[in-house]
Design an enzyme around this catalytic site. Structure first.
Site, short mmCIF file in Angstrom:
data_model
loop_
_atom_site.label_atom_id
_atom_site.label_comp_id
_atom_site.label_asym_id
_atom_site.label_seq_id
_atom_site.Cartn_x
_atom_site.Cartn_y
_atom_site.Cartn_z
N TYR A 222 94.09 34.08 65.71
CA TYR A 222 93.54 35.60 64.98
C TYR A 222 94.47 35.90 63.73
O TYR A 222 93.70 36.14 62.76
CB TYR A 222 93.47 36.65 65.98
CG TYR A 222 92.83 37.87 65.69
CD1 TYR A 222 91.51 37.96 65.38
CD2 TYR A 222 93.79 39.17 65.48
CE1 TYR A 222 90.93 39.17 64.74
CE2 TYR A 222 93.22 40.20 65.01
CZ TYR A 222 91.69 40.35 64.79
OH TYR A 222 91.37 41.55 64.40
N LYS A 226 93.17 36.42 59.69
CA LYS A 226 93.03 37.67 58.93
C LYS A 226 94.07 37.48 57.86
O LYS A 226 93.96 38.05 56.91
CB LYS A 226 93.50 38.79 60.14
CG LYS A 226 92.39 39.13 60.89
CD LYS A 226 91.13 39.51 60.46
CE LYS A 226 90.19 40.17 61.25
NZ LYS A 226 88.98 40.47 60.76
N1 LIG Z 1 89.17 47.08 67.06
C1 LIG Z 1 90.31 46.79 66.66
O1 LIG Z 1 91.25 47.55 67.30
C2 LIG Z 1 90.39 46.14 65.48
C3 LIG Z 1 91.74 46.18 64.83
C4 LIG Z 1 91.75 45.61 63.53
C5 LIG Z 1 90.76 45.05 62.80
N2 LIG Z 1 89.61 45.05 63.59
C6 LIG Z 1 88.43 44.12 62.96
O2 LIG Z 1 87.31 44.85 62.84
C7 LIG Z 1 86.01 44.11 62.93
C8 LIG Z 1 85.22 44.84 63.79
O3 LIG Z 1 86.04 44.77 65.20
P1 LIG Z 1 85.26 45.81 66.36
O4 LIG Z 1 86.49 46.09 67.30
O5 LIG Z 1 84.35 46.76 65.85
O6 LIG Z 1 84.30 44.79 67.04
P2 LIG Z 1 83.27 44.89 68.47
O7 LIG Z 1 83.19 46.19 68.70
O8 LIG Z 1 83.62 43.69 69.27
O9 LIG Z 1 81.91 44.59 67.57
C9 LIG Z 1 81.81 43.11 66.94
C10 LIG Z 1 80.45 43.06 66.22
O10 LIG Z 1 80.38 41.70 65.73
C11 LIG Z 1 79.12 41.10 66.26
N3 LIG Z 1 79.68 39.66 66.80
C12 LIG Z 1 80.66 39.26 67.49
N4 LIG Z 1 80.52 37.92 67.31
C13 LIG Z 1 79.43 37.53 66.68
C14 LIG Z 1 78.81 36.46 66.56
N5 LIG Z 1 79.23 35.12 66.96
N6 LIG Z 1 77.99 36.19 65.52
C15 LIG Z 1 77.21 37.24 65.20
N7 LIG Z 1 77.75 38.51 65.22
C16 LIG Z 1 78.80 38.53 66.31
C17 LIG Z 1 78.94 41.95 67.38
O11 LIG Z 1 77.42 41.70 67.57
P3 LIG Z 1 76.85 41.40 69.05
O12 LIG Z 1 76.98 43.02 69.82
O13 LIG Z 1 75.51 41.25 68.93
O14 LIG Z 1 77.52 40.57 69.85
C18 LIG Z 1 79.28 43.13 67.01
O15 LIG Z 1 78.33 43.91 66.25
C19 LIG Z 1 86.63 42.63 63.44
O16 LIG Z 1 86.67 41.84 62.06
C20 LIG Z 1 87.91 43.05 63.94
O17 LIG Z 1 88.81 41.66 63.52
C21 LIG Z 1 89.37 45.58 64.71
#
Ligand SMILES: NC(=O)c1ccc[n+]([C@@H]2O[C@H](COP(=O)([O-])OP(=O)(O)OC[C@H]3O[C@@H](n4cnc5c(N)ncnc54)[C@H](OP(=O)(O)O)[C@@H]3O)[C@@H](O)[C@H]2O)c1
Ligand SMILES: *[C@@H]1O[C@H](CO)[C@@H](O)[C@H](O)[C@H]1NC(C)=O
Length: 348
Positions: A222, A226
């Protein structure tokens, strides 16, 4: 010999005098740079006016494409951009979740929506054709590359399952590149069209992470995915500047979501609504990422953390690496214990 004695004995020595003046100048130079950077950080975070999204076509029938739009941070990007007056193409895996959000957006904000559902981990040509078909005649001005996957729990690289590492790279990197190759030309043609009398600009945001800012043991794949996005996005920013498209990598520490598995927000862990609002307000400013072109660490506590690490040990230091290793080893231990507890409960 004390310093005063030393000084009394040698203060009329020219070499000593010049050395002291040189040391003083070096100190003043570093302090000045530090204060300028810190001032710029404070200005970016707390003083500068929020960005007015009419510059990116809000309120004039333009479209934003948001990936990973059905949950967490991506869903919040879709809601907040719609609220500003952009129509939204919602992209993620689950059609039913997208339909609900599309309806919510249309009712609340009176903008249009389109849905594109596919599993980005398959890297199937069909996926990209679907997306291309959905946007080919839309005046798109904004792309939010938000879709991403991490390890299910922190894991040593040598024990990482093949499917997990393949999915992470395919979703975070391959899909992001291919989606951008479809959407960016639409943005370039929308904002460089002779009808664009308002000088609307384009915007491409990509979600980075502290996992990519700092090499992160136990999330090695991961972390690499990134870091890849950091270099790629900043390179693209250079290429598209002349086309009136702003390209920016957004760096975040933890946010409450399904991915982070954290439910309760705190001063260092905002919820998606707080996080996205700080991001959109501060587009074009570096916030915590003062040393990086086309990069922003927008949430204020994350910004102070980024700035703090950068002004002291540095993101690539052994010290930062070691702390990060200990933190993720302990998260792994807790996750394994929890899994064992759940398994035991199931048996009873
Ligand atoms: N949360 C954190 O602490 C954090 C910190 C730093 C960076 N980020 C980054 O922020 C971004 C969003 O994270 P999040 O925490 O909001 O994630 P999340 O709540 O898990 O949501 C992920 C989203 O991506 C979609 N998704 C996942 N796998 C997929 C696939 N194989 N094909 C198509 N769509 C897919 C999901 O769709 P479905 O619901 O339909 O599966 C959902 O809409 C990511 O790039 C993550 O790396 C997050
Ligand atoms: C944003 O800019 C537009 C056009 O320049 C202007 O009409 C509008 O009032 C501005 N909105 C805000 C909140 O400043």
């Amino acid at each position: 010999m004390s310093f005063t004695q030393f000084f009394d004995n040698y203060s009329d020595n020219l070499i000593v005098q010049y050395s002291l003046i040189f040391a003083l100048l070096v100190g003043v130079f570093h302090l000045t740079i530090f204060l300028l950077k810190f001032g710029s950080l404070v200005y970016d975070l707390f003083i500068a006016a929020p960005v007015n999204f009419s510059k990116y076509g809000a309120g004039s029938g333009k479209w934003a494409v948001v990936t990973g739009a059905s949950d967490g941070i991506g869903k919040e990007y879709a809601l907040q951009l719609a609220k500003k007056g952009l129509s939204i193409v919602l992209v993620s895996r689950t059609q039913s979740k997208l339909e609900l959000i599309a309806k919510e957006i249309e009712t609340a904000y009176k903008v249009n929506t389109k849905i594109v559902a596919f599993d980005a981990s398959t890297d199937d040509e069909e996926n990209y054709l679907k997306l291309e078909k959905a946007v080919f005649d839309l005046p798109v001005t904004v792309l939010i590359n938000n879709v991403g996957q991490s390890h299910s729990i922190p894991v040593p690289f040598l024990e990482t399952e093949k499917k997990e590492l393949q999915d992470i790279i395919t979703i975070n990197n391959i899909a992001t590149l291919k989606i951008t190759q479809i959407i960016a030309p639409r943005i370039v043609s929308t904002v460089n069209n002779a009808n664009n009398q308002k000088n609307t600009r384009g915007l491409i945001l990509t979600m980075g992470s502290f996992g990519g800012l700092l090499p992160t043991p136990y999330l090695a794949t991961y972390s690499g995915s990134k870091a890849f996005l950091q270099s790629w996005s900043a390179a693209l920013a250079g290429e598209l500047a002349a086309d009136n498209v702003d390209v920016e990598l957004v760096i975040s520490y933890l946010v409450t979501s399904a991915m982070s598995k954290i439910k309760r927000s705190s001063s260092t862990i905002p919820n998606p609504k707080q996080f996205v609002s700080s991001t959109l307000k501060g587009i074009g400013r570096r916030n915590g990422a003062q040393e990086r072109y086309a990069t922003s660490t927008p949430y204020w506590t994350h910004a102070l953390m980024h700035f703090g690490i950068d002004s002291t040990v540095g993101v690539y230091s052994k010290f930062a690496n070691k702390l990060n290793l200990q933190m993720h080893q302990s998260i792994r231990q807790r996750a394994l214990k929890k899994a064992a507890r759940l398994a035991a409960e199931k048996k009873d």
